[in-house]
Design an enzyme around this catalytic site. Structure first.
Site, PDB file in Angstrom:
ATOM      1  N   TYR A 194      25.525  23.685 -31.316  1.00  0.00           N
ATOM      2  CA  TYR A 194      26.614  23.101 -30.515  1.00  0.00           C
ATOM      3  C   TYR A 194      26.036  22.262 -29.369  1.00  0.00           C
ATOM      4  CZ  TYR A 194      30.993  23.047 -27.769  1.00  0.00           C
ATOM      5  OH  TYR A 194      32.122  22.674 -27.057  1.00  0.00           O
ATOM      6  N   THR A 248      39.290  25.043 -37.269  1.00  0.00           N
ATOM      7  CA  THR A 248      39.751  26.003 -36.250  1.00  0.00           C
ATOM      8  C   THR A 248      41.142  25.645 -35.741  1.00  0.00           C
ATOM      9  OG1 THR A 248      38.521  24.713 -34.623  1.00  0.00           O
ATOM     10  CG2 THR A 248      37.475  26.724 -35.430  1.00  0.00           C
ATOM     11  N   GLY A 294      43.865  21.052 -32.898  1.00  0.00           N
ATOM     12  CA  GLY A 294      43.246  22.174 -32.180  1.00  0.00           C
ATOM     13  C   GLY A 294      43.962  22.478 -30.885  1.00  0.00           C
ATOM     14  N   PHE A 295      43.372  23.369 -30.118  1.00  0.00           N
ATOM     15  CA  PHE A 295      43.970  23.801 -28.850  1.00  0.00           C
ATOM     16  C   PHE A 295      44.173  22.598 -27.904  1.00  0.00           C
ATOM     17  CE2 PHE A 295      42.038  25.217 -24.640  1.00  0.00           C
ATOM     18  CZ  PHE A 295      43.265  25.373 -24.009  1.00  0.00           C
ATOM     19  N   LYS A 319      33.472   0.383 -32.731  1.00  0.00           N
ATOM     20  CA  LYS A 319      32.746  -0.891 -32.641  1.00  0.00           C
ATOM     21  C   LYS A 319      33.450  -1.952 -33.496  1.00  0.00           C
ATOM     22  CE  LYS A 319      28.409  -2.781 -34.292  1.00  0.00           C
ATOM     23  NZ  LYS A 319      27.237  -2.465 -35.106  1.00  0.00           N
TER      24      LYS A 319
HETATM   25  P1  NAD Z   1      39.492  23.906 -31.142  1.00  0.00           P
HETATM   26  O1  NAD Z   1      38.539  24.624 -32.023  1.00  0.00           O
HETATM   27  O2  NAD Z   1      40.832  24.481 -30.926  1.00  0.00           O
HETATM   28  O3  NAD Z   1      39.694  22.417 -31.640  1.00  0.00           O
HETATM   29  C1  NAD Z   1      38.765  21.693 -32.413  1.00  0.00           C
HETATM   30  C2  NAD Z   1      39.519  20.962 -33.508  1.00  0.00           C
HETATM   31  O4  NAD Z   1      38.597  20.170 -34.274  1.00  0.00           O
HETATM   32  C3  NAD Z   1      40.196  21.916 -34.487  1.00  0.00           C
HETATM   33  O5  NAD Z   1      41.518  21.498 -34.738  1.00  0.00           O
HETATM   34  C4  NAD Z   1      39.335  21.818 -35.741  1.00  0.00           C
HETATM   35  O6  NAD Z   1      40.036  22.111 -36.933  1.00  0.00           O
HETATM   36  C5  NAD Z   1      38.863  20.371 -35.654  1.00  0.00           C
HETATM   37  N1  NAD Z   1      37.636  20.114 -36.415  1.00  0.00           N
HETATM   38  C6  NAD Z   1      36.484  20.857 -36.401  1.00  0.00           C
HETATM   39  N2  NAD Z   1      35.572  20.293 -37.210  1.00  0.00           N
HETATM   40  C7  NAD Z   1      36.153  19.182 -37.739  1.00  0.00           C
HETATM   41  C8  NAD Z   1      35.717  18.182 -38.655  1.00  0.00           C
HETATM   42  N3  NAD Z   1      34.485  18.219 -39.215  1.00  0.00           N
HETATM   43  N4  NAD Z   1      36.574  17.184 -38.974  1.00  0.00           N
HETATM   44  C9  NAD Z   1      37.825  17.141 -38.461  1.00  0.00           C
HETATM   45  N5  NAD Z   1      38.291  18.060 -37.590  1.00  0.00           N
HETATM   46  C10 NAD Z   1      37.458  19.060 -37.234  1.00  0.00           C
HETATM   47  O7  NAD Z   1      38.716  23.718 -29.757  1.00  0.00           O
HETATM   48  P2  NAD Z   1      39.174  23.036 -28.381  1.00  0.00           P
HETATM   49  O8  NAD Z   1      38.954  24.012 -27.326  1.00  0.00           O
HETATM   50  O9  NAD Z   1      40.514  22.408 -28.529  1.00  0.00           O
HETATM   51  O10 NAD Z   1      38.065  21.904 -28.227  1.00  0.00           O
HETATM   52  C11 NAD Z   1      38.328  20.531 -28.474  1.00  0.00           C
HETATM   53  C12 NAD Z   1      37.092  19.712 -28.077  1.00  0.00           C
HETATM   54  O11 NAD Z   1      36.792  19.900 -26.695  1.00  0.00           O
HETATM   55  C13 NAD Z   1      35.828  20.104 -28.859  1.00  0.00           C
HETATM   56  O12 NAD Z   1      35.092  18.946 -29.153  1.00  0.00           O
HETATM   57  C14 NAD Z   1      35.068  20.962 -27.865  1.00  0.00           C
HETATM   58  O13 NAD Z   1      33.689  20.918 -28.089  1.00  0.00           O
HETATM   59  C15 NAD Z   1      35.457  20.314 -26.546  1.00  0.00           C
HETATM   60  N6  NAD Z   1      35.310  21.269 -25.433  1.00  0.00           N
HETATM   61  C16 NAD Z   1      36.197  22.288 -25.276  1.00  0.00           C
HETATM   62  C17 NAD Z   1      36.015  23.195 -24.234  1.00  0.00           C
HETATM   63  C18 NAD Z   1      36.968  24.336 -23.983  1.00  0.00           C
HETATM   64  O14 NAD Z   1      36.697  25.142 -23.096  1.00  0.00           O
HETATM   65  N7  NAD Z   1      38.065  24.453 -24.643  1.00  0.00           N
HETATM   66  C19 NAD Z   1      34.907  23.058 -23.370  1.00  0.00           C
HETATM   67  C20 NAD Z   1      34.021  22.032 -23.595  1.00  0.00           C
HETATM   68  C21 NAD Z   1      34.232  21.125 -24.614  1.00  0.00           C
END
Ligand code: NAD
Ligand code: UDP
Length: 314
Positions: free
Chosen positions: A144, A36, A11-12, A104
């Site tokens: 969420y 995503t 992901g990002f 764990k």
């Molecule tokens: P993103 O959507 O780009 O990345 C999420 C990744 O998780 C993706 O690569 C997706 O394919 C993978 N994924 C989703 N469901 C999955 C599953 N069941 N099994 C395996 N992989 C799975 O989003 P991001 O912005 O990179 O966010 C990454 C994390 O940081 C997330 O947990 C998000 O909740 C948290 N977060 C991000 C932000 C933000 O502003 N970017 C803010 C708060 C929290």
């Protein structure tokens, strides 16, 4: 050299974390189901012998021997996490159970990517970690918000009951290169709209605020948190306290891009928080004076450059 598992690594945020941990001399295992995320985010690492890519869904158990786990798997954009809301809850809750069970068993340190969404639509401003939040438990964002809140509870309970070495960070709105152009979050939406000359879609009156953090500042905070001693679990806020309204954000992006896009007002989605700003005193104290270094305009310029190149290629 440590062996590190990153769930959601394609992901990002996850892909930047893969880069950084590989560059620091670690072995990285990236696990993702590509909901995503995208292989294109980590394709440049595929020939690196210290990088491994595994297609797997965190709602199913997984076993591997590692020293550290960063649990990032979960869609983060409202559009995507509401697309299959039940799956979003399963990903947060069952993903946390599976990864905590693994931590764990193999005695690994584990960090949870939690979120400022645990504060909901806050009536305390800025938000310190001690604030319990104001979340609608049955609204459209609850898959969420409540999923992440339950995951935090699981993390703290595995720590109390099984002495698992956990770290919980609450990430505030983070942006940067490699956000999906169709991600639906505000920074990527506005930039893509401005670059294409399409209307900038402001939801509601645009006076709602967010505090935007550039991805490099988050990575620094995350890695410092993972390195804290065993007694410190968090939760800890990681975000940039500089707060902007959506109108201010739109104007900044229009100014940098020189775009002539018009502003178009659209209905405000249900339960959209009116304000958000992290209190980062705890992070400064516990993470060796950590604080964000990249302010909005500088971060936007880098992100706009990325999207500009991406759009030219497509
Ligand atoms: P993103 O959507 O780009 O990345 C999420 C990744 O998780 C993706 O690569 C997706 O394919 C993978 N994924 C989703 N469901 C999955 C599953 N069941 N099994 C395996 N992989 C799975 O989003 P991001 O912005 O990179 O966010 C990454 C994390 O940081 C997330 O947990 C998000 O909740 C948290 N977060 C991000 C932000 C933000 O502003 N970017 C803010 C708060 C929290
Ligand atoms: N938003 C907007 N136009 C868009 C996308 C989002 O005005 O095209 C608003 C949204 O209503 C919210 C803010 O921008 O008030 C941040 O939205 P985002 O989805 O990026 O993150 P979150 O609401 O989860 O903080």
């Amino acid at each position: 050299m440590k062996r590190i598992l990153i769930t959601g690594g394609a992901g990002f945020i996850g892909s930047h974390l893969c880069d950084r941990l590989i560059n620091e001399g670690n072995e990285v295992i990236c696990l993702d189901n590509y909901f995503t995320g995208s292989k294109s985010n980590i394709v440049h690492l595929l020939n690196n012998p210290y990088f491994e890519l595994i297609r797997h869904d965190v709602t199913h158990p997984f076993f591997v021997e590692v020293d550290e786990i960063y649990n990032l798997a979960c869609p983060a954009s409202p559009v995507h996490y509401q697309y299959n809301s039940i799956k979003t809850i399963k990903t947060s809750v069952m993903g946390a159970i599976n990864m905590l069970g693994l931590a764990k068993r193999i005695k690994a340190k584990i960090l949870q990517a939690s979120t400022s969404e645990v504060y909901g639509d806050p009536d305390i401003h800025p938000q310190p970690e001690s604030y319990w939040g104001k979340v609608n438990p049955i609204g459209i964002r609850s898959c969420y918000d409540e999923g992440k809140r339950c995951a935090e509870s699981l993390f703290l309970n595995y720590h109390r009951q099984n002495n698992v070495n956990i770290k919980v960070i609450r990430i505030f709105n983070t942006y940067g290169p490699r956000m999906n152009p169709n991600d639906g979050r505000v920074v990527s939406n506005f930039i893509v709209q401005a670059l294409k000359g399409e209307p900038i879609t402001i939801f509601g009156n645009g006076m709602q605020t967010r505090s935007f953090q550039y991805v490099d500042d988050l990575l620094e905070g995350m890695i410092r948190m993972m390195q804290t001693d065993n007694s410190f679990t968090g939760p800890i806020n990681i975000g940039n306290p500089n707060e902007f309204s959506m109108i201010e954000l739109a104007k900044e992006i229009l100014d940098i891009t020189g775009s002539s896009s018009k502003i178009e007002y659209k209905p405000l989605p249900e339960d959209d928080p009116t304000q958000r700003q992290p209190d980062i005193s705890l992070a400064k104290e516990k993470l060796n004076g950590w604080e964000p270094k990249i302010q909005l305009r500088e971060g936007l310029i880098k992100t706009i450059h990325y999207f500009d190149q991406l759009l030219q290629q497509s």
